[in-house]
Each structure stands twice: as C-alpha cells, then as structure tokens.
Design a protein around this motif. Sequence first.
Motif, PDB file in Angstrom:
ATOM      1  N   ILE A  64       0.852  -1.187   0.000  1.00  0.00           N
ATOM      2  CA  ILE A  64       0.000   0.000   0.000  1.00  0.00           C
ATOM      3  C   ILE A  64       0.892   1.243   0.000  1.00  0.00           C
ATOM      4  O   ILE A  64       1.853   1.331   0.773  1.00  0.00           O
ATOM      5  N   LEU A  65       0.550   2.205  -0.855  1.00  0.00           N
ATOM      6  CA  LEU A  65       1.278   3.474  -0.921  1.00  0.00           C
ATOM      7  C   LEU A  65       0.340   4.600  -0.485  1.00  0.00           C
ATOM      8  O   LEU A  65      -0.745   4.761  -1.035  1.00  0.00           O
ATOM      9  N   ILE A  74       3.844  -1.141   3.640  1.00  0.00           N
ATOM     10  CA  ILE A  74       3.260   0.180   3.420  1.00  0.00           C
ATOM     11  C   ILE A  74       4.366   1.225   3.355  1.00  0.00           C
ATOM     12  O   ILE A  74       5.376   1.127   4.043  1.00  0.00           O
ATOM     13  N   ASP A  75       4.186   2.206   2.495  1.00  0.00           N
ATOM     14  CA  ASP A  75       5.153   3.292   2.359  1.00  0.00           C
ATOM     15  C   ASP A  75       4.367   4.552   1.998  1.00  0.00           C
ATOM     16  O   ASP A  75       3.146   4.511   1.804  1.00  0.00           O
ATOM     17  N   PHE A  76       5.077   5.678   1.896  1.00  0.00           N
ATOM     18  CA  PHE A  76       4.381   6.916   1.505  1.00  0.00           C
ATOM     19  C   PHE A  76       5.123   7.600   0.370  1.00  0.00           C
ATOM     20  O   PHE A  76       6.309   7.352   0.126  1.00  0.00           O
ATOM     21  N   TYR A  77       4.400   8.488  -0.311  1.00  0.00           N
ATOM     22  CA  TYR A  77       4.954   9.191  -1.471  1.00  0.00           C
ATOM     23  C   TYR A  77       4.413  10.610  -1.493  1.00  0.00           C
ATOM     24  O   TYR A  77       3.206  10.826  -1.386  1.00  0.00           O
ATOM     25  N   ALA A 101       4.597   3.688  -8.131  1.00  0.00           N
ATOM     26  CA  ALA A 101       3.768   2.651  -7.510  1.00  0.00           C
ATOM     27  C   ALA A 101       3.813   1.356  -8.318  1.00  0.00           C
ATOM     28  O   ALA A 101       4.039   0.271  -7.765  1.00  0.00           O
ATOM     29  N   ALA A 102       3.623   1.488  -9.632  1.00  0.00           N
ATOM     30  CA  ALA A 102       3.585   0.288 -10.493  1.00  0.00           C
ATOM     31  C   ALA A 102       4.929  -0.429 -10.504  1.00  0.00           C
ATOM     32  O   ALA A 102       4.991  -1.668 -10.406  1.00  0.00           O
ATOM     33  N   LEU A 105      -2.214  -0.776  -4.327  1.00  0.00           N
ATOM     34  CA  LEU A 105      -3.235   0.131  -3.806  1.00  0.00           C
ATOM     35  C   LEU A 105      -2.581   1.434  -3.362  1.00  0.00           C
ATOM     36  O   LEU A 105      -1.597   1.420  -2.621  1.00  0.00           O
ATOM     37  N   VAL A 106      -3.141   2.547  -3.837  1.00  0.00           N
ATOM     38  CA  VAL A 106      -2.674   3.877  -3.434  1.00  0.00           C
ATOM     39  C   VAL A 106      -3.823   4.587  -2.727  1.00  0.00           C
ATOM     40  O   VAL A 106      -4.942   4.656  -3.252  1.00  0.00           O
ATOM     41  N   ILE A 107      -3.554   5.096  -1.540  1.00  0.00           N
ATOM     42  CA  ILE A 107      -4.516   5.951  -0.823  1.00  0.00           C
ATOM     43  C   ILE A 107      -4.052   7.384  -1.023  1.00  0.00           C
ATOM     44  O   ILE A 107      -3.005   7.784  -0.498  1.00  0.00           O
ATOM     45  N   ALA A 108      -4.784   8.150  -1.837  1.00  0.00           N
ATOM     46  CA  ALA A 108      -4.401   9.525  -2.170  1.00  0.00           C
ATOM     47  C   ALA A 108      -5.140  10.488  -1.251  1.00  0.00           C
ATOM     48  O   ALA A 108      -6.365  10.421  -1.123  1.00  0.00           O
TER      49      ALA A 108
END
Length: 569
Positions: free
Chosen positions: A81-82, A109-112, A131-132, A138-141
């Motif tokens: 998850i990003l 999980i990581d962040f961007y 991400a790809a 899955l990206v939570i924006a």
Amino acid sequence: MQKRWVEQEVKNPAQIEELQQLLNVDPVLASLLVGRGIDTFEKARHFFRPDLSDLHDPFLMKDMDLAIVRIEQALSSGEKILVYGDYDVDGTTSVALVYSFFKKYHSQIDFYIPDRYKEGYGISSQGINFAAENGFSLVIALDCGIKSIDKIDYANGKKVDFIICDHHLPGEELPDAIAVLDPKRIDCLYPYKELSGCGIGFKLVQAYCQKNNIAFSDISCYLDLVAVSIASDIVPITGENRVLAWYGLQRINTEPCKGITALMNLSGRKDNLTITDVVFTIGPRINAAGRIDDAKHAVNLLIAETDAIAFEKGEVINIKNTERREHDSNITEQALAFIDADPELISRKTTVVYNEQWHKGVIGIVASRLTEKYYRPTIVMTHSNGYAAGSARSVLGFDLYEALLECSDLLEQFGGHKYAAGLTMKTENIPAFQAKFEEVVGRTIPPELLIQTITIDAEMELHKIDPKFYRILKQFEPFGPQNMAPVFMSRNVYTYGSASTVGGKHLKMSVRQNNNTIYNCIGFGLADYLPQVNNGMPFDICYTIEENKWMDRTSLQLNIKGIRTSQPA
C-alpha cells in the motif's frame, strides 16, 4: 490603507434576550452566539462543550464502505500500500496520520509525496509509475485527486487501484477510482462538508476502527495532526471541524507527537498554543520542507518515533523555514518595487506579476503579502518546467476561482478555492492573461470589495470588559474561519496619559471611556495614528480582547484593529 468599518446588523433581539436569560450571560455575548447561528440552549451546550460523540458516522460518507473493503482486502492478502499526499501542511499531515495508523497493522506500506518542482500539484504520472514499478497495488491519495480523471485512468491501465480522499470541489466528472471520498460530491450525504484533507484521512481510519472494533483511543492520538491541518488549510472551524480542532489543540498542548513537540521547541512556543499560534509557528515550518526542498522531510518529522530523530528532522526543517523567509522577503521587496514603479499597474483592480527568477516555493506567500498591501485579486508567477506557474489570492467576498474559469482558455491547468488557487500557462500567454484577468475582475467585482473591511460584531461599553466576560468569551475558541475572534467597537474613548510607538510601527496606549476603568492597548502597524490619539480629542476604536502575559503577570489587553474620529451612534 483606509479600511471600511462594517457593523453587523443585530438580528432577532427577542431571541438574543431569551438566550441571555437561559445562559445568564451578558447581552453582547448572547448576540455573538445568535450571530453564529447558536440560538438555543442545546446548540450553546454543543458549542461550549465540544464532545467527540458529536463526530459523525464516517460511513455516512459516500464510498466509505468501498474504501474500507478494499483496504481490508489489501491487508489480508499482504498487498503493498502506498499513501500518497500533497506537499503542503494538509497533505503531509494527512499522509503522516494514515501511514502511521496502518503501519501498526501492515508492514507492506510506504508513503509518497510528489516533488513540487518536477511533478507539480496532485497525482502525477511519476507517482503512478513509482507505484507500479515497485509493486504497490493500492494507493490511498490524500488531499488531492478529485480532478485527476486522466491520471486515474492511467493508473487503472497499470493495475494500480486508487482510493481518493479529497476535500476540494469536484468537477462534473469523478475519477474512476475504487472509492472517491469527498463530502463536496453532489451525491454525498455526509452532514459536514468542510473537513480538511487530513480530516478526510481521519474519517477513513475512524471508519476502519469502527468496522474492526478498534477503540477510538487508538486514533485520538492523531488529533494533533488534524488540528494542524485545520489551522493551516484555513477551513471553517465550525461543526465537526470545531470538535476536531478543540480536541486536537488539547492534544498539542498536553501530549503532541514527537515531531510537533520538536517544532514547538524550535519555535520557542511550548504551551497554550491557539489556532493562530499553529498557523504562524507550526504550519510554516512544515510547509517550508516542500517549498524549499522535499516535503518528505515533513512527513518523516511527523512520523518520528524518538525525540532524537524528531529533533534532527525538526532542525533541518527549521533551517528550510529560515531560507523560506529570506526568499519571501526578497521576492516581496522586488514585486513591490516593480509595481510601485509602474503607474498603470498601480491603477489596476488586479495584480499579476511574473519573474522567471523567483522561487516557486514562496510565490503563494508573496501573493498573500501583495494582496494585503494593495487589497485586490493577485497572482504571482514564476518559470517552472517550461511554463509560467502561479499562485493566486483573492479579497474577501470575491470568487477568484470563477474569475479564473473565465480565463481558462489561456491556462494549461488551474485549481483551488474561492480565495486561493494555483495555475500554469504558457509564458507567451502572460500578457493576454493579464489583460483578460483585469477585464473579468473589473467587470465582476463590486467596488466596495476593493476596500479592506473590518467587520464589527458588536458595539460595547468598555466597562463591560472584565474577567468574567473574558472567561466566557474565551470559551468561543478555537477561533478561525466562520468563528473568528469577535471584533468590538467602542465610541468616544480618550488616551490615558500619552500613547507611544513600539518598534517604529506599532502603537501602544491606554484608553478609558467616561472616566471609567483604564485599558491597555496594542495596535500592530498603527503607529501613524499616534498624533490623532495624542491630541486630546475623543476617537472610536475597534478591537479584539486578549490576555497579555508579561513576567508573572497576566492582564486583559485590547488589540486595536482600527481607529477613527469619533462618529455619532
């Protein structure tokens, strides 16, 4: 700058009298409450005693059920998850909150955070590619994405799912994401529409806890981040935001996260912070990371788990904030000199300035400074990635977004709110845009909106200001948009003794009315009024009431907002 004094019309006197009797408060305080829509005992109870039970069920938000099902699926199957967010305070606090919460339950999980200069605002192709290429399915924006139609289509083509958590106004079409959480969706029945981006993130984790029988105390520790976002993103402090801000400030002043603690120590403010203190001390430092360098520094600070790491990250951000102030000061001086040297620019109803050398990270701050100086819709632009990139600011009552909409044929992209926006255009379009923006604003803005206004909540005799009055007034906090600190007016006051200036720009004096109690006053930026208040003649003042702490002594003080020759009632 000359300012208009506008007195609020007293409405529903019978309602005010009834509320005054029910609450046993001064009529002026009852009038302030009714003016805020608080006209019953029950509403007053909720206003003065915010309670976490007043928070709405997060599943009332459209698509929340879809978002939680997808997150549960990702957690149970071990997907990566990003957590993706904007580079400002609202975005970075959102990312820190959601990342920190789910990190407790999921290691993949990581962040961007997108680079302000290379990627720009919102969801970027680079972020999707990251991400790809790194296996994030899955990206939570957070705090962005509501208008990213093409980017979400691009992500879908790469088999990267998105959950969008945004609070900006949607366009006619919504992105084709797994879930789109935004109370401003026309088909969303969520009762409160003005949450910050971090507030939406908080509702997401609240929903997850509610669905999975996790105690609310597991997320109440993040309310300090929500309060910082509410303060810095200038959202209304009403309804649910008032509850979140009230408890968030309590958290900030008792047990903040280690990152906020570090920033408080570095700024010299260690206790009793108000929303205003957060806006001017915590917010700018968090923002400075993305303005000057990389907003990932801000997230790393806010998720720091030890005092040592938090202090180390905080020192870096504090240095960036010093750099930001230098850029801000230099560019503002250059812009002021440029405008003042051109009579045509001075006479316009708008300010649009461009310099390819200006630092993109501070043009929004400079736009705010120019708006304060000339009080008209303002756009400051610089060169970025082959285009002119700008930050726009408006004046009270004028819809900047609608004006930009009329100029959209000259823009590559734009987005924002009624009072603040960002935009990009081809540099060759700048002259045409300057002319068209001036024409649109000139045609649509009422002349009175180009004169700064002081809105006066109530007229009051000075003798009413005593510790009891202030104690109740203080319970109106936290102050902010749609619940601003009340501004009072008192007529025919006299200087007691002689007024003086402080720091060359500020006015310090004591006043009294009808030979009653003497009140100390400070008027920031009002030194030019020194001759008027020292000539022995009566004058009118408008002001807010605050506490002044000096050494071990605390006293009430009037913070003067305006002075004028006494006028009849």
